[in-house]
Each structure stands twice: as structure tokens, then as C-alpha cells.
Design an enzyme around this catalytic site. Structure first.
Site, short mmCIF file in Angstrom:
data_model
loop_
_atom_site.label_atom_id
_atom_site.label_comp_id
_atom_site.label_asym_id
_atom_site.label_seq_id
_atom_site.Cartn_x
_atom_site.Cartn_y
_atom_site.Cartn_z
N LYS A 1 0.84 -1.20 0.00
CA LYS A 1 0.00 0.00 0.00
C LYS A 1 0.87 1.26 0.00
CE LYS A 1 -3.72 -2.52 2.30
NZ LYS A 1 -4.28 -2.95 3.60
N GLN B 1 -3.54 -1.43 10.20
CA GLN B 1 -3.60 -2.75 9.56
C GLN B 1 -4.19 -3.80 10.52
OE1 GLN B 1 -2.85 -3.52 6.28
NE2 GLN B 1 -3.63 -5.55 6.75
N ASP C 1 -9.93 3.90 5.42
CA ASP C 1 -10.09 2.44 5.27
C ASP C 1 -11.52 2.01 5.66
OD1 ASP C 1 -8.91 0.06 4.46
OD2 ASP C 1 -8.29 -0.49 6.48
#
Ligand code: NAP
Length: 293
Positions: A59, A103, A126
Site C-alpha cells: 500500500k 492494519q 479504510d
């Protein structure tokens, strides 16, 4: 002879993601030109889970290639909930950071929900906070979970209007199945969720005009379950580049199908980057639409 002599058209996630990312990069460049500030995504990684390390690296690299700065925060596996919340809150308050990616997974000893909720809603690129979930649930604008958002982009790119269609989502995780169903419902699909307690999964899948596979079990969804002409979206990713759908069997019956790899996966990252630039635009006082986003 078969009454459905189709071989499904593949939905090319790699190509569609490249198009979206090219628009995002152009938007990032224009935003940087107008404001003198490049968009910045902060990534937070707890521990050294190899898959998570790889995802974050990928990413970050994709950001760098497209005019988005990154700030990488790596914390030891033993980090406490309080410490993680403190770090994420610091990033939420930092005007130089426009988007935050924590994450998943963060380790079983950590209250992941508390950590996610420390992400400021305007930086939740996200789509993991309750705020973003509520927006998805209400069908209101906001940041979407990236994989479900990528699925919707793919459907749009291939002219699949979910309105009035029966969508069967197999899987109900917070990052994937559940928000995928919410986004489909917001677009007026009739949505059925299936999960590990569902009785007669083959019969449920056979009713679907749109199948979303989001389980994490290789080729669980068999080709013979697929209604002829259905659209099959396989978000699963299992070792050996195998999806949750029996691709060959499903492709013989579906009208459109995502390959694995090269289907949903690339769209996920493309949506993350796009949402990061949109977040940055809003925080820097620019209209994302004026940047083509
Ligand atoms: P997860 O959290 O493990 O959730 C799996 C879901 O599948 C659960 O809702 C579970 O039901 C359901 N399930 C398990 N066995 C089932 C069965 N036999 N029949 C029907 N449903 C069953 O997984 P996830 O994080 O959502 O990920 C799912 C897959 O998507 C994985 O392969 C993952 O690698 C992939 N993924 C891909 C991307 C991407 O960018 N392409 C992003 C995220 C995830 P219960 O709720 O009842 O347990």
C-alpha cells in the site's frame, strides 16, 4: 444442450484499478499544486505478521507511485490497547496526516475496536470506524470499507445495476461481507447474508443474481450452484492464488466473474488511495469533485 452457452466475461480488476488510480494520481498532483501539500497516509502496523507487513509495504509503495506521501508507524507486537489508542489519536490530531490505515489484525490482546475508534472520522480512509459503518448503513456519503467499495466500483464499471437484483453475500465479517451487503442494499439490491450457520448454502447461492464470495475457504462456492447468467464476485484470497469460487465451473454459467488474482484485490488498494486523496482535499479546503474525485 445447455441453454446458457456462456463463458463469463471476466471483470478485470487490474485494469479498472489502474484507471481509478490514474484519476487519483492526477487528483493528488492537482491538490499538491493548488495547496503546496501532498496528501499523506499514515499506516500503523502492530507486530510482524508477514502477510500484514507485505500488505502495508504494498500500500505504501502504491501511494509513493501516485503522489501520496506516507508515514509508517511500526509498533511491537506487545503494544497495549492504551498505547495503540494514544498513537492513533496522535495521528488523528496531526494536521500533516490526512488518512489513517490501521492494519488488521492487531493482536488478540488488543481491543481492536477501541483502536479503530481512535481514528478521526474524516481520516478513516479504510472505512473501519463506527461512523463510517453508520454512513454505509444509512446509504450516506462517507468513507467505505475498501474491499466492498472496490466491489461496487467493479459492478459499476461493468454496467451491473444492483437495483432489484438478488445479491447473496457469503461471509459477514466487519471488513468485508457485512459492509458489502450494506453497500448493495444502499443501491437497492435485495440482500441475503450467508455465513457459517447458514442452512443449505447451495440453495441460497442458486437464488442469486449477484454472488459475493467473502469467506476465505478455497473454492467453497461450486460452479453448479451458480444461476445461469449471474454475476460472480470472488473476494476470497487463499494460499496458492485460489479464490472462494470454483472459477472454471462458475465461469461456465455466470455472465460476469472476477478472476483471482486480478479481480477484487487490486480494487481494494485503488479505493484506499482514492479515499486518501479525497480526505486530504477536504482537510486542505478543496472540493474533491473539482479534482476529478
Ligand atoms: P473472516 O473474518 O474469517 O470471515 C469469514 C466469513 O465467512 C465469516 O462471516 C464466516 O461465518 C463465513 N464462513 C466461514 N465458513 C463458512 C461456510 N462454510 N459457509 C458459509 N460461510 C462461511 O474473513 P474475511 O476477513 O472477511 O476474509 C474473507 C476472504 O476474503 C479471505 O479469503 C480474505 O483473504 C479475503 N479478503 C480479500 C481482500 C481483498 O482485498 N481482496 C480483503 C479482505 C479479505 P461466521 O461469521 O458465521 O463465522
Amino acid at each position: 444442450m445447455s441453454t446458457h452457452p456462456t463463458t463469463a466475461r471476466p471483470m478485470d480488476g487490474t485494469a479498472r484499478a489502474a484507471e481509478l488510480t490514474a484519476r487519483t494520481a492526477a487528483g493528488a498532483a492537482e491538490l499538491t499544486r493548488r495547496t503546496g501539500t501532498a496528501p499523506c497516509l499514515a499506516t500503523v502496523l502492530v507486530g510482524e505478521d508477514p502477510a500484514s507487513v507485505t500488505y502495508v509495504r504494498m500500500k505504501v509503495r502504491r501511494c509513493e507511485l501516485n503522489g501520496i506521501r506516507s508515514r509508517q508507524v511500526v509498533l511491537p507486537a506487545g503494544t497495549t490497547t492504551d498505547r495503540l489508542v494514544e498513537v492513533v489519536s496522535g495521528l488523528s490530531a496531526d494536521p500533516e496526516v490526512h488518512g489513517i490505515l490501521l492494519q488488521h489484525p492487531v493482536g488478540a490482546h488488543i481491543d481492536e475496536r477501541a483502536a479503530f475508534e481512535a481514528i478521526a472520522p474524516g481520516k478513516d480512509v479504510d472505512g473501519v470506524t463506527m461512523h463510517s459503518f453508520a454512513a454505509m448503513g444509512f446509504g450516506l456519503p462517507g468513507f467505505v470499507s475498501c474491499t466492498p467499495g472496490g466491489i461496487m466500483r467493479l459492478l459499476d464499471a461493468y454496467g451491473v445495476d444492483p437495483a432489484g437484483r438478488h445479491a447473496v453475500v457469503v461471509g459477514r465479517s466487519a471488513i468485508l461481507g457485512r459492509p458489502a451487503g450494506m453497500l448493495l442494499l444502499a443501491r437497492d439490491a435485495t440482500v441475503t447474508y450467508c455465513h457459517s450457520r447458514t442452512v443449505d448454502l447451495p440453495a441460497r447461492v442458486a437464488e442469486a443474481d449477484i454472488v459475493v464470495a467473502a469467506v476465505g475457504r478455497p473454492e467453497l462456492i461450486r460452479g453448479e450452484w451458480i444461476k445461469p447468467g449471474a454475476v460472480v464476485v470472488d473476494a476470497g484470497y487463499n494460499p496458492g492464488n485460489v479464490g472462494d469460487v470454483d472459477f472454471a465451473g462458475a465461469a461456465a454459467r455466470a455472465s460476469l466473474i472476477t478472476p483471482v488474482p486480478g479481480g477484487v484485490g487490486p480494487m481494494t488498494v485503488a479505493v484506499l488511495l482514492e479515499q486518501t486523496v479525497r480526505a486530504a482535499a477536504v482537510q486542505l479546503g478543496e472540493d474533491p469533485a473539482a479534482l476529478g474525485l
